[in-house]
Design a protein around this motif. Structure first.
Motif, short mmCIF file in Angstrom:
data_model
loop_
_atom_site.label_atom_id
_atom_site.label_comp_id
_atom_site.label_asym_id
_atom_site.label_seq_id
_atom_site.Cartn_x
_atom_site.Cartn_y
_atom_site.Cartn_z
N ARG A 131 0.85 -1.19 0.00
CA ARG A 131 0.00 0.00 0.00
C ARG A 131 0.89 1.25 0.00
NH1 ARG A 131 -5.37 -0.95 1.34
NH2 ARG A 131 -5.56 1.07 0.32
N PRO A 132 0.46 2.34 -0.66
CA PRO A 132 1.27 3.56 -0.71
C PRO A 132 1.31 4.28 0.63
CG PRO A 132 -0.82 3.88 -1.85
CD PRO A 132 -0.77 2.44 -1.44
N THR A 133 2.41 4.98 0.87
CA THR A 133 2.58 5.79 2.09
C THR A 133 3.01 7.20 1.67
OG1 THR A 133 4.93 5.31 2.38
CG2 THR A 133 3.36 3.73 3.35
N PRO A 134 2.90 8.18 2.56
CA PRO A 134 3.34 9.53 2.22
C PRO A 134 4.79 9.61 1.76
CG PRO A 134 1.99 9.60 4.19
CD PRO A 134 2.23 8.14 3.88
N GLU A 135 5.63 8.70 2.21
CA GLU A 135 7.03 8.70 1.79
C GLU A 135 7.19 8.37 0.30
OE1 GLU A 135 5.93 7.06 4.62
OE2 GLU A 135 6.62 8.69 5.91
N ASP A 136 6.14 7.87 -0.34
CA ASP A 136 6.19 7.51 -1.76
C ASP A 136 5.85 8.68 -2.69
OD1 ASP A 136 6.73 4.77 -1.18
OD2 ASP A 136 4.59 4.47 -0.77
N ASP B 37 7.22 11.59 -3.61
CA ASP B 37 8.22 12.08 -4.57
C ASP B 37 8.45 11.09 -5.70
OD1 ASP B 37 8.49 14.45 -3.15
OD2 ASP B 37 10.26 13.75 -2.05
N ALA B 38 8.51 9.81 -5.38
CA ALA B 38 8.71 8.80 -6.42
C ALA B 38 7.51 8.75 -7.37
CB ALA B 38 8.95 7.43 -5.79
N LEU B 39 6.31 8.91 -6.84
CA LEU B 39 5.12 8.95 -7.70
C LEU B 39 5.16 10.14 -8.64
CD1 LEU B 39 2.34 7.94 -5.16
CD2 LEU B 39 2.78 6.82 -7.35
N VAL B 40 5.48 11.30 -8.09
CA VAL B 40 5.55 12.51 -8.92
C VAL B 40 6.57 12.32 -10.03
CG1 VAL B 40 6.14 14.97 -8.95
CG2 VAL B 40 4.71 14.04 -7.12
N ALA B 41 7.73 11.80 -9.70
CA ALA B 41 8.78 11.61 -10.71
C ALA B 41 8.33 10.64 -11.80
CB ALA B 41 10.07 11.12 -10.05
N ALA B 42 7.77 9.51 -11.41
CA ALA B 42 7.35 8.51 -12.39
C ALA B 42 6.24 9.03 -13.30
CB ALA B 42 6.89 7.24 -11.68
N CYS B 43 5.33 9.79 -12.74
CA CYS B 43 4.16 10.25 -13.51
C CYS B 43 4.45 11.43 -14.42
CB CYS B 43 2.99 10.54 -12.57
SG CYS B 43 2.29 9.04 -11.86
N GLN B 44 5.70 11.87 -14.49
CA GLN B 44 6.06 12.89 -15.47
C GLN B 44 6.21 12.29 -16.87
OE1 GLN B 44 5.70 16.04 -14.33
NE2 GLN B 44 5.24 14.83 -12.49
N PRO C 82 0.03 18.09 -15.88
CA PRO C 82 1.19 17.59 -15.12
C PRO C 82 0.76 16.99 -13.78
CG PRO C 82 1.08 19.98 -14.96
CD PRO C 82 -0.02 19.55 -15.92
N TYR C 83 1.51 16.03 -13.31
CA TYR C 83 1.23 15.34 -12.07
C TYR C 83 2.02 16.01 -10.96
CZ TYR C 83 0.16 11.31 -9.07
OH TYR C 83 -0.30 10.49 -8.07
N LEU D 78 -0.35 12.90 -3.13
CA LEU D 78 -0.89 12.78 -1.77
C LEU D 78 -2.37 12.41 -1.79
CD1 LEU D 78 1.04 15.69 -0.05
CD2 LEU D 78 1.43 13.21 0.21
N ALA D 79 -3.12 12.91 -2.75
CA ALA D 79 -4.54 12.54 -2.86
C ALA D 79 -4.65 11.04 -3.17
CB ALA D 79 -5.22 13.37 -3.93
N TYR D 80 -3.80 10.55 -4.05
CA TYR D 80 -3.78 9.12 -4.37
C TYR D 80 -3.42 8.30 -3.12
CZ TYR D 80 -1.74 4.74 -6.10
OH TYR D 80 -1.40 3.42 -6.28
N ILE D 81 -2.38 8.72 -2.43
CA ILE D 81 -1.91 8.00 -1.25
C ILE D 81 -2.96 7.98 -0.14
CG2 ILE D 81 -0.25 8.14 0.67
CD1 ILE D 81 1.77 9.20 -1.53
N ASN D 82 -3.63 9.10 0.06
CA ASN D 82 -4.58 9.23 1.17
C ASN D 82 -6.01 8.89 0.80
OD1 ASN D 82 -2.61 10.12 3.06
ND2 ASN D 82 -2.61 12.11 2.03
#
Length: 160
Positions: free
Chosen positions: A6-11, A13-20, A33-34, A40-44
């Protein structure tokens, strides 16, 4: 080795980078742009109809994999995913979808659908490799308003 969790807030930055990567919003509903706010909306996200997982290999984010539109009464869910650019073509999506089938089974879900754009050969291949059958049905992009042209091939898998 692929790990799903499951995703956590620590993820974020990695999500933002990948979704570019422009290929992700091209084939999915991921915004472009992501931003960190999107991550954070996805994670939470707190929605009982959605189970989100992130995939990792050696602590590197390789994709996002979800069960969507979960309806336990109908024993139904939809599979959604994207794979990070660096991880494509290595079977990551197929492995993750196979694991989502196990999660679905644990929830009592007996039918999964995977919608892939008719021009997305990679996702169509994943569906077939993961044991999904082309139903012959075309639908508009899921969860998009206004609806799009019916360009998404419906693949189905049944536990029965």
């Amino acid at each position: 080795m692929l790990t799903l969790r499951r995703p956590t807030p620590e993820d974020a930055d990695a999500l933002v980078a990948a979704c570019q990567d422009p290929e992700i919003p091209r084939w999915t509903n991921v915004p472009s742009p992501y931003t960190r706010e999107h991550a954070l909306a996805y994670i939470n996200r707190d929605d009982p109809r959605v189970l989100n997982f992130l995939g990792f290999e050696d602590d590197q984010l390789v994709g996002s994999f979800s069960l969507l539109e979960i309806d336990l009464d109908a024993e139904y869910a939809e599979v959604g995913y994207w794979v990070a650019k660096e991880a494509r073509g290595r079977g990551v999506a197929t492995q993750a979808v196979e694991r989502l089938k196990l999660v679905a089974d644990q929830l009592g879900i007996t039918r999964l659908e995977l919608l892939a754009h008719k021009d997305n050969a990679g996702s169509r291949g994943v569906a077939r490799k993961a044991g999904f059958i082309d139903t012959g049905e075309l639908r508009p992009a899921p969860r998009v308003d206004p609806p799009t042209a019916p360009d998404y091939v419906v693949y189905a898998w049944s536990a029965e």
